[in-house]
Design a protein around this motif. Structure first.
Motif, PDB file in Angstrom:
ATOM      1  N   UNK A  91    -105.841  80.325 -13.054  1.00  0.00           N
ATOM      2  CA  UNK A  91    -104.953  79.911 -14.150  1.00  0.00           C
ATOM      3  C   UNK A  91    -104.590  81.092 -15.043  1.00  0.00           C
ATOM      4  N   UNK A  92    -105.562  81.921 -15.358  1.00  0.00           N
ATOM      5  CA  UNK A  92    -105.292  83.099 -16.185  1.00  0.00           C
ATOM      6  C   UNK A  92    -104.367  84.080 -15.462  1.00  0.00           C
ATOM      7  N   UNK A  93    -104.603  84.264 -14.170  1.00  0.00           N
ATOM      8  CA  UNK A  93    -103.747  85.162 -13.381  1.00  0.00           C
ATOM      9  C   UNK A  93    -102.319  84.634 -13.303  1.00  0.00           C
ATOM     10  N   UNK A  94    -102.179  83.339 -13.052  1.00  0.00           N
ATOM     11  CA  UNK A  94    -100.848  82.749 -12.925  1.00  0.00           C
ATOM     12  C   UNK A  94    -100.120  82.759 -14.269  1.00  0.00           C
ATOM     13  N   UNK A  95    -100.841  82.573 -15.358  1.00  0.00           N
ATOM     14  CA  UNK A  95    -100.204  82.637 -16.676  1.00  0.00           C
ATOM     15  C   UNK A  95     -99.567  84.005 -16.894  1.00  0.00           C
ATOM     16  N   UNK A  96    -100.263  85.064 -16.525  1.00  0.00           N
ATOM     17  CA  UNK A  96     -99.683  86.404 -16.655  1.00  0.00           C
ATOM     18  C   UNK A  96     -98.516  86.597 -15.701  1.00  0.00           C
ATOM     19  N   UNK A  97     -98.623  86.095 -14.485  1.00  0.00           N
ATOM     20  CA  UNK A  97     -97.521  86.226 -13.531  1.00  0.00           C
ATOM     21  C   UNK A  97     -96.273  85.528 -14.062  1.00  0.00           C
ATOM     22  N   UNK A  98     -96.429  84.299 -14.516  1.00  0.00           N
ATOM     23  CA  UNK A  98     -95.286  83.543 -15.039  1.00  0.00           C
ATOM     24  C   UNK A  98     -94.704  84.235 -16.266  1.00  0.00           C
ATOM     25  N   UNK A  99     -95.558  84.633 -17.194  1.00  0.00           N
ATOM     26  CA  UNK A  99     -95.081  85.276 -18.410  1.00  0.00           C
ATOM     27  C   UNK A  99     -94.326  86.561 -18.136  1.00  0.00           C
ATOM     28  N   UNK A 100     -94.894  87.436 -17.317  1.00  0.00           N
ATOM     29  CA  UNK A 100     -94.243  88.714 -17.058  1.00  0.00           C
ATOM     30  C   UNK A 100     -93.023  88.568 -16.161  1.00  0.00           C
ATOM     31  N   UNK A 101     -93.044  87.618 -15.243  1.00  0.00           N
ATOM     32  CA  UNK A 101     -91.866  87.399 -14.397  1.00  0.00           C
ATOM     33  C   UNK A 101     -90.709  86.875 -15.224  1.00  0.00           C
ATOM     34  N   UNK A 102     -90.967  85.913 -16.107  1.00  0.00           N
ATOM     35  CA  UNK A 102     -89.918  85.410 -16.998  1.00  0.00           C
ATOM     36  C   UNK A 102     -89.419  86.515 -17.911  1.00  0.00           C
ATOM     37  N   UNK A 103     -90.324  87.307 -18.420  1.00  0.00           N
ATOM     38  CA  UNK A 103     -89.949  88.393 -19.320  1.00  0.00           C
ATOM     39  C   UNK A 103     -89.100  89.426 -18.571  1.00  0.00           C
ATOM     40  N   UNK A 104     -89.476  89.746 -17.348  1.00  0.00           N
ATOM     41  CA  UNK A 104     -88.760  90.727 -16.547  1.00  0.00           C
ATOM     42  C   UNK A 104     -87.345  90.257 -16.216  1.00  0.00           C
ATOM     43  N   UNK A 105     -87.186  88.955 -16.024  1.00  0.00           N
ATOM     44  CA  UNK A 105     -85.875  88.409 -15.675  1.00  0.00           C
ATOM     45  C   UNK A 105     -85.088  87.983 -16.900  1.00  0.00           C
ATOM     46  N   UNK A 106     -85.714  88.032 -18.085  1.00  0.00           N
ATOM     47  CA  UNK A 106     -85.026  87.664 -19.305  1.00  0.00           C
ATOM     48  C   UNK A 106     -84.802  86.175 -19.448  1.00  0.00           C
ATOM     49  N   UNK A 107     -85.669  85.376 -18.806  1.00  0.00           N
ATOM     50  CA  UNK A 107     -85.556  83.919 -18.873  1.00  0.00           C
ATOM     51  C   UNK A 107     -86.221  83.445 -20.154  1.00  0.00           C
ATOM     52  N   UNK A 108     -85.593  82.527 -20.843  1.00  0.00           N
ATOM     53  CA  UNK A 108     -86.219  81.996 -22.057  1.00  0.00           C
ATOM     54  C   UNK A 108     -86.648  80.568 -21.866  1.00  0.00           C
TER      55      UNK A 108
END
Length: 157
Positions: A140-157
């Motif tokens: 869960x902690x790993x996936x939270x970082x993946x989701x957060x950084x992937x959204x941030x990298x793509x500029x998704x809000x």
């Protein structure tokens, strides 16, 4: 040999890269080794989750900023809705980021989650629900970082 060529082949932030990998490797190694040799679930749970939490914090607050120029967090607004917030360096600064640092950041982020998934499958096969709990928290902690950084990298809000 050209001096610029030698510099570009190295990591720009070796200490940050080291700590980015350290807590991931420590959590995985501790979980695997102590699961094989020690039968104290409480010790395995506490130390593995602590190492995974340290990894989550280091990635989210330190290595994400330094290695890829990204930062994310989640807030609850006045209406009780979850709102994702993102920070990203400007295009010129992102273009200057070290490619090796970025490569290490993204690959270790995804490989760690994949390793926890494999360990979860082994826990399921061995019918060890308690160890599956440890894997679930770490995943869960790993996936939270993946989701957060992937959204941030793509500029998704």
């Amino acid at each position: 040999m050209d001096q610029r060529q030698v510099v570009s082949e190295n990591y720009a932030n070796p200490i940050t890269c080291f700590f980015h990998v350290l807590f991931k490797a420590a959590a995985l190694a501790f979980y695997i080794l102590f699961s094989l040799f020690v039968k104290s679930f409480v010790i395995i749970f506490v130390i593995t989750v602590l190492l995974a939490a340290l990894d989550f914090w280091v990635v989210k607050n330190v290595s994400g900023r330094i290695l890829v120029g990204l930062r994310w967090w989640n807030e609850i607004d006045d209406e009780g809705n979850s709102v994702w917030k993102f920070e990203c360096l400007d295009g010129e600064s992102l273009a200057r980021m070290n490619k090796k640092d970025s490569w290490l950041f993204w690959w270790t982020l995804y490989l760690t989650a994949a390793a926890w998934i494999v360990l979860g499958i082994f826990s399921l096969i061995r019918l060890e629900a308690d160890y599956l709990l440890v894997v679930g928290v770490c995943l869960s902690l790993s996936i939270a970082n993946i989701v957060g950084f992937t959204k941030c990298n793509k500029g998704i809000s």
